[in-house]
Scaffold this motif. Structure first.
Motif, mmCIF file in Angstrom:
data_model
loop_
_atom_site.group_PDB
_atom_site.id
_atom_site.type_symbol
_atom_site.label_atom_id
_atom_site.label_comp_id
_atom_site.label_asym_id
_atom_site.label_seq_id
_atom_site.Cartn_x
_atom_site.Cartn_y
_atom_site.Cartn_z
ATOM 1 N N ARG A 67 0.840 -1.195 0.000
ATOM 2 C CA ARG A 67 0.000 0.000 0.000
ATOM 3 C C ARG A 67 0.872 1.241 0.000
ATOM 4 N NH1 ARG A 67 -4.295 -0.628 4.378
ATOM 5 N NH2 ARG A 67 -5.105 -2.067 2.805
ATOM 6 N N GLU A 68 0.932 1.921 -1.122
ATOM 7 C CA GLU A 68 1.741 3.143 -1.258
ATOM 8 C C GLU A 68 3.166 2.913 -0.747
ATOM 9 O OE1 GLU A 68 0.108 5.335 -2.808
ATOM 10 O OE2 GLU A 68 -2.000 4.951 -2.353
ATOM 11 N N GLN A 74 5.730 6.023 -0.594
ATOM 12 C CA GLN A 74 5.301 7.000 0.411
ATOM 13 C C GLN A 74 5.413 6.425 1.819
ATOM 14 O OE1 GLN A 74 3.729 6.238 -2.450
ATOM 15 N NE2 GLN A 74 2.398 7.905 -3.155
ATOM 16 N N ASP A 101 -5.461 8.273 6.276
ATOM 17 C CA ASP A 101 -6.599 7.880 5.448
ATOM 18 C C ASP A 101 -6.189 8.040 3.983
ATOM 19 O OD1 ASP A 101 -8.995 7.520 4.147
ATOM 20 O OD2 ASP A 101 -10.096 9.048 5.272
ATOM 21 N N ASN A 102 -6.316 6.970 3.194
ATOM 22 C CA ASN A 102 -5.894 7.025 1.790
ATOM 23 C C ASN A 102 -7.051 6.837 0.820
ATOM 24 O OD1 ASN A 102 -6.240 4.260 2.372
ATOM 25 N ND2 ASN A 102 -4.806 3.668 0.767
ATOM 26 N N ARG A 103 -8.275 7.149 1.242
ATOM 27 C CA ARG A 103 -9.414 6.949 0.338
ATOM 28 C C ARG A 103 -9.327 7.869 -0.872
ATOM 29 N NH1 ARG A 103 -14.229 7.054 4.693
ATOM 30 N NH2 ARG A 103 -12.694 8.442 5.690
ATOM 31 N N ASP A 104 -8.892 9.079 -0.716
ATOM 32 C CA ASP A 104 -8.692 9.998 -1.848
ATOM 33 C C ASP A 104 -7.198 10.260 -2.000
ATOM 34 O OD1 ASP A 104 -11.446 10.279 -2.462
ATOM 35 O OD2 ASP A 104 -11.664 11.606 -0.736
ATOM 36 N N ASN A 105 -6.673 11.118 -1.160
ATOM 37 C CA ASN A 105 -5.226 11.337 -1.077
ATOM 38 C C ASN A 105 -4.753 10.789 0.261
ATOM 39 O OD1 ASN A 105 -5.098 12.838 -3.584
ATOM 40 N ND2 ASN A 105 -6.132 14.496 -2.472
ATOM 41 N N LEU A 106 -3.436 10.881 0.500
ATOM 42 C CA LEU A 106 -2.907 10.486 1.799
ATOM 43 C C LEU A 106 -3.149 11.635 2.782
ATOM 44 C CD1 LEU A 106 0.474 8.697 0.952
ATOM 45 C CD2 LEU A 106 -1.755 7.691 1.402
ATOM 46 N N ILE A 107 -4.104 11.435 3.692
ATOM 47 C CA ILE A 107 -4.466 12.480 4.653
ATOM 48 C C ILE A 107 -4.057 12.026 6.050
ATOM 49 C CG2 ILE A 107 -6.360 13.800 5.658
ATOM 50 C CD1 ILE A 107 -7.856 13.432 3.001
ATOM 51 N N LYS A 108 -3.165 12.772 6.664
ATOM 52 C CA LYS A 108 -2.699 12.440 8.007
ATOM 53 C C LYS A 108 -3.768 12.817 9.029
ATOM 54 C CE LYS A 108 2.164 13.282 6.836
ATOM 55 N NZ LYS A 108 3.343 14.156 7.057
#
Length: 432
Positions: free
Chosen positions: A74-75, A78, A325-332
């Motif tokens: 997963r990514e 990153q 959260d990676n549903r759209d972008n990587l959001i910390k």
């Protein structure tokens, strides 16, 4: 995974086992083992409770205590960057036995982690439980390809949930025995941990620790979730998190089958509004602020026990329960910053004591010869900000308020006042 088992990619776990006829048939087949589990626990659990006050604390290496679960698929690029940003020294990875074709990808990721210590959790499926030759063949490949770059192998996981493939503890014992025999024959230098019981279901743990199988653990793994009880300080059958750890540590200490090493290899809280990614129902889910608070307090209580060698948060990137959260972008999420500041302050800390008074908690440590106190309270209260305090919020912001609000959100207080060469411990002072 083969029928009737299915993997849920949303929550990173097997789907519920829908074939009730098959499930009932397998439970009936394993009745003798289930009976042994009951009988063993009826003796071991009361004895362990009686022995708990006599088990001494260890000295835990704080640098390796803080571990983080990661999905290497997963990514990946990153993920490596985020691990370096957090400066975490121990990482837990999961390898699915039904996806052995990804082992070279896993190896590449481990090498990219540099000198981080790796715990590899090897996840079972029913095919490998039933086919011992296949099990040995694939573990020979795992141990051969990853030799020297994995620190600890966790053999199996979540053994007390049928959807994960095991229908009894004896099925797990046979599974572990095969891997242990392979280790003794060809890979004696590697370290194996096991048991892998999820939640506060220590009757299963007792059976993995006290039996007639001829194997040995290099440590015990536990998936000690407390999310269904809310905060980590909340009790279940009279046992809060600290009590559960103490009891589990006693069982490890009393067992002749294991070294005195305990690893919590999976824990988290599900986050509200994230279905179908949340691994539980919405009822157990909590908001992101509570998630960060509970995570930090879980780590503090586990560290204060000085009986747990590592706690692996599950996990870095996951929409339903991760730090990101990676549903759209990587959001910390806020918990990412909380985890980062926790590591910055505590990865080289020496534990001193944990004080608890009227639901008010103070964890005291030495950090580079400075006294650090972490304060939180289950009942909102206040504390005077002394001129020899340097105070930080849960996420690392300096707090200069004259009166400090102490509640569910822990704060860090460095005590800078000294007498001679000794740093004074400061009793908590309440401003009423």
């Amino acid at each position: 995974m083969k029928e009737p088992f299915e993997w849920d990619n949303y929550s990173d776990q097997p789907a519920l086992l829908k074939d009730k006829v098959y499930k009932k048939k397998m439970r009936k087949k394993e009745f003798a083992s289930l009976l042994k589990t009951i009988l063993i626990s009826l003796f071991i659990l009361p004895l362990s409770i009686l022995l708990t006050p006599f088990v001494k604390r260890k000295t835990i290496d704080s640098k390796l205590f803080f571990s983080l679960g990661v999905d290497y698929q997963r990514e990946p690029q990153q993920t490596i960057e985020l691990l370096n940003e957090l400066d975490v020294d121990r990482v837990l990875l999961r390898l699915k036995l039904w996806e052995m074709d990804t082992i070279d990808e896993l190896k590449e990721f481990i090498l990219a982690c540099g000198n981080k210590k790796i715990i590899l959790k090897v996840l079972q499926d029913r095919e490998h439980i039933e086919d011992n030759e296949l099990l040995k063949k694939d573990f020979i490949e795992i141990f051969s390809k990853l030799d020297g770059i994995v620190d600890i192998y966790e053999i199996g996981s979540t053994i007390n949930r049928a959807k994960w493939g095991f229908f009894s503890v004896d099925e797990y014992n046979k599974f572990y025995q095969s891997v242990y025999d392979l280790k003794n024959k060809e890979f004696q230098h590697i370290k194996l941990i096991g048991s892998g019981v999820i939640d506060f279901e220590y009757h299963f743990t007792a059976h993995t620790l006290f039996n007639l199988f001829k194997y040995h653990y290099d440590g015990i793994s536990s998936l000690l979730y407390v999310d269904r009880r809310g905060a980590p300080e909340n009790a279940q059958l009279g046992f809060a998190l600290s009590d559960k750890i103490a009891l589990l540590s006693t069982m490890v200490w009393a067992s002749p089958k294991t070294k005195q090493s305990l690893h919590i290899t999976e824990v988290n809280w599900p986050i509200t509004g994230t279905a179908p990614y949340a691994p539980t129902s919405e009822y157990e889910c909590i908001d992101e602020e509570s998630y960060a608070n509970f995570m930090l307090r879980y780590y503090m209580l586990s560290f204060a026990s000085q009986q747990v060698d590592s706690v692996s948060w599950h996990q870095l990137i996951a929409p339903g329960y991760g730090l990101i959260d990676n549903r759209d972008n990587l959001i910390k999420r806020p918990a990412f910053t909380t985890y980062k500041f926790m590591l910055k302050n505590l990865k080289n800390a020496q534990f001193l004591r944990l004080d608890i008074k009227r639901c008010y908690y103070i964890l005291q440590c030495l950090v580079d010869d400075n006294l650090l106190q972490i304060h939180w309270s289950l009942k909102d209260t206040t504390l005077k900000n002394e001129d020899f305090f340097t105070v930080y919020s849960r996420d690392g912001k300096v707090i200069e308020d004259e009166i400090l609000n102490i509640g569910a959100k822990p704060i860090y207080i460095y005590i800078t006042k000294a007498v001679g060469k000794k740093v004074q411990c400061v009793e908590m002072l309440h401003a009423n």
